[in-house]
Scaffold this motif. Structure first.
Motif, PDB file in Angstrom:
ATOM      1  N   GLU A 110      41.659  44.396  49.336  1.00  0.00           N
ATOM      2  CA  GLU A 110      42.129  43.061  48.964  1.00  0.00           C
ATOM      3  C   GLU A 110      43.633  43.028  48.719  1.00  0.00           C
ATOM      4  O   GLU A 110      44.197  41.958  48.491  1.00  0.00           O
ATOM      5  N   GLY A 111      44.274  44.191  48.730  1.00  0.00           N
ATOM      6  CA  GLY A 111      45.705  44.249  48.451  1.00  0.00           C
ATOM      7  C   GLY A 111      46.025  44.093  46.976  1.00  0.00           C
ATOM      8  O   GLY A 111      47.156  43.759  46.606  1.00  0.00           O
ATOM      9  N   ALA A 112      45.039  44.331  46.113  1.00  0.00           N
ATOM     10  CA  ALA A 112      45.231  44.156  44.675  1.00  0.00           C
ATOM     11  C   ALA A 112      45.973  45.353  44.087  1.00  0.00           C
ATOM     12  O   ALA A 112      45.579  46.501  44.288  1.00  0.00           O
ATOM     13  N   GLU A 113      47.011  45.074  43.331  1.00  0.00           N
ATOM     14  CA  GLU A 113      47.774  46.121  42.649  1.00  0.00           C
ATOM     15  C   GLU A 113      47.767  45.945  41.134  1.00  0.00           C
ATOM     16  O   GLU A 113      48.015  46.899  40.402  1.00  0.00           O
ATOM     17  N   ARG A 114      47.524  44.720  40.677  1.00  0.00           N
ATOM     18  CA  ARG A 114      47.469  44.416  39.247  1.00  0.00           C
ATOM     19  C   ARG A 114      46.167  43.647  38.987  1.00  0.00           C
ATOM     20  O   ARG A 114      45.987  42.555  39.525  1.00  0.00           O
ATOM     21  N   VAL A 115      45.286  44.232  38.192  1.00  0.00           N
ATOM     22  CA  VAL A 115      43.953  43.649  38.072  1.00  0.00           C
ATOM     23  C   VAL A 115      43.558  43.407  36.618  1.00  0.00           C
ATOM     24  O   VAL A 115      44.058  44.058  35.692  1.00  0.00           O
ATOM     25  N   ALA A 116      42.661  42.463  36.458  1.00  0.00           N
ATOM     26  CA  ALA A 116      41.949  42.252  35.201  1.00  0.00           C
ATOM     27  C   ALA A 116      40.572  42.880  35.357  1.00  0.00           C
ATOM     28  O   ALA A 116      39.978  42.828  36.434  1.00  0.00           O
ATOM     29  N   VAL A 117      40.051  43.458  34.281  1.00  0.00           N
ATOM     30  CA  VAL A 117      38.782  44.180  34.348  1.00  0.00           C
ATOM     31  C   VAL A 117      37.891  43.780  33.175  1.00  0.00           C
ATOM     32  O   VAL A 117      38.357  43.682  32.035  1.00  0.00           O
ATOM     33  N   VAL A 118      36.617  43.544  33.471  1.00  0.00           N
ATOM     34  CA  VAL A 118      35.597  43.308  32.452  1.00  0.00           C
ATOM     35  C   VAL A 118      34.575  44.434  32.544  1.00  0.00           C
ATOM     36  O   VAL A 118      34.081  44.741  33.637  1.00  0.00           O
ATOM     37  N   THR A 119      34.270  45.056  31.423  1.00  0.00           N
ATOM     38  CA  THR A 119      33.305  46.159  31.425  1.00  0.00           C
ATOM     39  C   THR A 119      32.351  46.030  30.235  1.00  0.00           C
ATOM     40  O   THR A 119      32.628  45.319  29.276  1.00  0.00           O
ATOM     41  N   PRO A 120      31.250  46.792  30.290  1.00  0.00           N
ATOM     42  CA  PRO A 120      30.365  46.883  29.117  1.00  0.00           C
ATOM     43  C   PRO A 120      30.636  48.150  28.311  1.00  0.00           C
ATOM     44  O   PRO A 120      29.913  48.453  27.372  1.00  0.00           O
ATOM     45  N   THR A 163      39.582  36.761  30.653  1.00  0.00           N
ATOM     46  CA  THR A 163      40.291  37.989  31.015  1.00  0.00           C
ATOM     47  C   THR A 163      41.231  37.787  32.193  1.00  0.00           C
ATOM     48  O   THR A 163      42.358  38.283  32.199  1.00  0.00           O
ATOM     49  N   MET A 164      40.778  37.052  33.196  1.00  0.00           N
ATOM     50  CA  MET A 164      41.583  36.825  34.385  1.00  0.00           C
ATOM     51  C   MET A 164      42.756  35.905  34.077  1.00  0.00           C
ATOM     52  O   MET A 164      42.640  34.975  33.272  1.00  0.00           O
ATOM     53  N   GLY A 165      43.899  36.173  34.704  1.00  0.00           N
ATOM     54  CA  GLY A 165      45.072  35.330  34.524  1.00  0.00           C
ATOM     55  C   GLY A 165      45.931  35.316  35.767  1.00  0.00           C
ATOM     56  O   GLY A 165      45.706  36.080  36.719  1.00  0.00           O
ATOM     57  N   ALA A 166      46.943  34.466  35.753  1.00  0.00           N
ATOM     58  CA  ALA A 166      47.824  34.333  36.913  1.00  0.00           C
ATOM     59  C   ALA A 166      48.657  35.581  37.158  1.00  0.00           C
ATOM     60  O   ALA A 166      49.221  35.750  38.249  1.00  0.00           O
ATOM     61  N   ASP A 167      48.732  36.463  36.173  1.00  0.00           N
ATOM     62  CA  ASP A 167      49.512  37.697  36.333  1.00  0.00           C
ATOM     63  C   ASP A 167      48.701  38.809  36.986  1.00  0.00           C
ATOM     64  O   ASP A 167      49.179  39.945  37.099  1.00  0.00           O
ATOM     65  N   CYS A 168      47.493  38.510  37.428  1.00  0.00           N
ATOM     66  CA  CYS A 168      46.623  39.515  38.058  1.00  0.00           C
ATOM     67  C   CYS A 168      46.307  39.132  39.499  1.00  0.00           C
ATOM     68  O   CYS A 168      46.142  37.948  39.809  1.00  0.00           O
ATOM     69  N   ASP A 169      46.195  40.146  40.359  1.00  0.00           N
ATOM     70  CA  ASP A 169      45.844  39.927  41.767  1.00  0.00           C
ATOM     71  C   ASP A 169      44.353  39.753  41.968  1.00  0.00           C
ATOM     72  O   ASP A 169      43.914  39.161  42.954  1.00  0.00           O
ATOM     73  N   ALA A 170      43.556  40.317  41.077  1.00  0.00           N
ATOM     74  CA  ALA A 170      42.101  40.290  41.245  1.00  0.00           C
ATOM     75  C   ALA A 170      41.433  40.553  39.904  1.00  0.00           C
ATOM     76  O   ALA A 170      42.047  41.096  38.979  1.00  0.00           O
ATOM     77  N   LEU A 171      40.170  40.178  39.831  1.00  0.00           N
ATOM     78  CA  LEU A 171      39.315  40.457  38.679  1.00  0.00           C
ATOM     79  C   LEU A 171      38.208  41.383  39.135  1.00  0.00           C
ATOM     80  O   LEU A 171      37.546  41.116  40.140  1.00  0.00           O
ATOM     81  N   PHE A 172      37.992  42.469  38.402  1.00  0.00           N
ATOM     82  CA  PHE A 172      36.863  43.338  38.709  1.00  0.00           C
ATOM     83  C   PHE A 172      35.898  43.331  37.546  1.00  0.00           C
ATOM     84  O   PHE A 172      36.294  43.540  36.399  1.00  0.00           O
ATOM     85  N   ILE A 173      34.613  43.089  37.846  1.00  0.00           N
ATOM     86  CA  ILE A 173      33.564  43.039  36.835  1.00  0.00           C
ATOM     87  C   ILE A 173      32.674  44.261  36.996  1.00  0.00           C
ATOM     88  O   ILE A 173      31.972  44.399  37.996  1.00  0.00           O
ATOM     89  N   ALA A 174      32.724  45.153  36.023  1.00  0.00           N
ATOM     90  CA  ALA A 174      31.944  46.392  36.095  1.00  0.00           C
ATOM     91  C   ALA A 174      30.619  46.277  35.366  1.00  0.00           C
ATOM     92  O   ALA A 174      29.936  47.274  35.177  1.00  0.00           O
TER      93      ALA A 174
END
Length: 231
Positions: free
Chosen positions: A123-133, A182-193
């Motif tokens: 996806e070309g993501a270099e800066r990401v937001a992450v949600v985990t348990p 968690t996701m914001g405009a400063d992130c390229d992608a959101l990953f949900i683990a």
């Protein structure tokens, strides 16, 4: 976004997950090409969360079970769906286990931890937001795993499940709400683990045309198709 260039053929996938995982089989199947089958083997574990100390024995059980159940050629590819174990093992340890599983089964092998990195890189993501348990120890390793692939974690929020029972109680609504915060405009992608997020529109944390939001099962299915096409 994570799409194959041509319609993919149905796949026969072997899946290995922790004994407490009750969702990945159907969620993975929902993302695979129509007509695909998923054959699951569960790896025994205790009630506590995995740690660096318990990983060696857990890994050995996985290898023995893979040899027992997936060496007869009834599936075309093996997915190691133990995400936290992959993070705790680190990139080198995760790759080593994938190589051992391939050795004992003669199958191409993918892991959810590596699939996450491959999908985000695609996806070309270099800066990401992450949600985990996960607790802090796993989240630290998760961030390091991503960093090894040139991906930085801008923001990480966790449901911080203390044990296996708490993991099983996580709802899709909890995951979705945390993702939105968690996701914001400063992130390229959101990953949900967190696997409690079902592959349905209600779990999409972002509106159309926003940065991609990836759930672990979708990334695994995409990587399985990609690996199968190149095998």
């Amino acid at each position: 976004m994570m799409q194959q260039t041509a319609p993919a053929a149905a796949m026969k996938v072997g899946l290995m997950v922790p004994a407490n995982n009750t969702t990945m089989e159907r969620e993975l199947a929902a993302w695979l090409p129509p007509g695909s089958t998923v054959t699951t083997v569960k790896i025994p574990r205790g009630e506590g969360l995995l740690t660096k100390e318990t990983i060696p024995a857990y890994r050995d059980r996985a290898i023995a079970l893979a040899r027992e159940h997936f060496a007869a050629g009834e599936v075309e590819l093996l997915a190691y769906g133990c995400t936290a174990a992959g993070f705790l093992s680190g990139p080198a340890g995760d790759a080593e286990l994938a190589a051992r599983l391939a050795e004992v089964t003669s199958l191409p092998v993918i892991t959810t931890a590596r699939a996450m990195v491959n999908a985000l890189q695609h996806e070309g993501a270099e800066r990401v937001a992450v949600v985990t348990p996960y607790p802090e120890a796993v989240n630290t390793q998760l961030a390091a795993f991503l960093a090894s692939g040139g991906i930085s974690v801008v923001r990480l929020k966790t449901l911080n499940s203390p044990d296996v029972a708490a993991l099983g109680r996580i709802t899709a609504e909890e995951v979705r709400d945390l993702a939105r915060h968690t996701m914001g405009a400063d992130c390229d992608a959101l990953f949900i683990a967190a696997r409690s997020c079902r592959p349905t529109p209600s779990c999409r944390p972002s509106p159309p045309n926003s940065p991609p939001g990836l759930v672990v099962d979708r990334a695994t299915a995409w990587d399985a198709e990609r690996r199968q096409a190149s095998h």
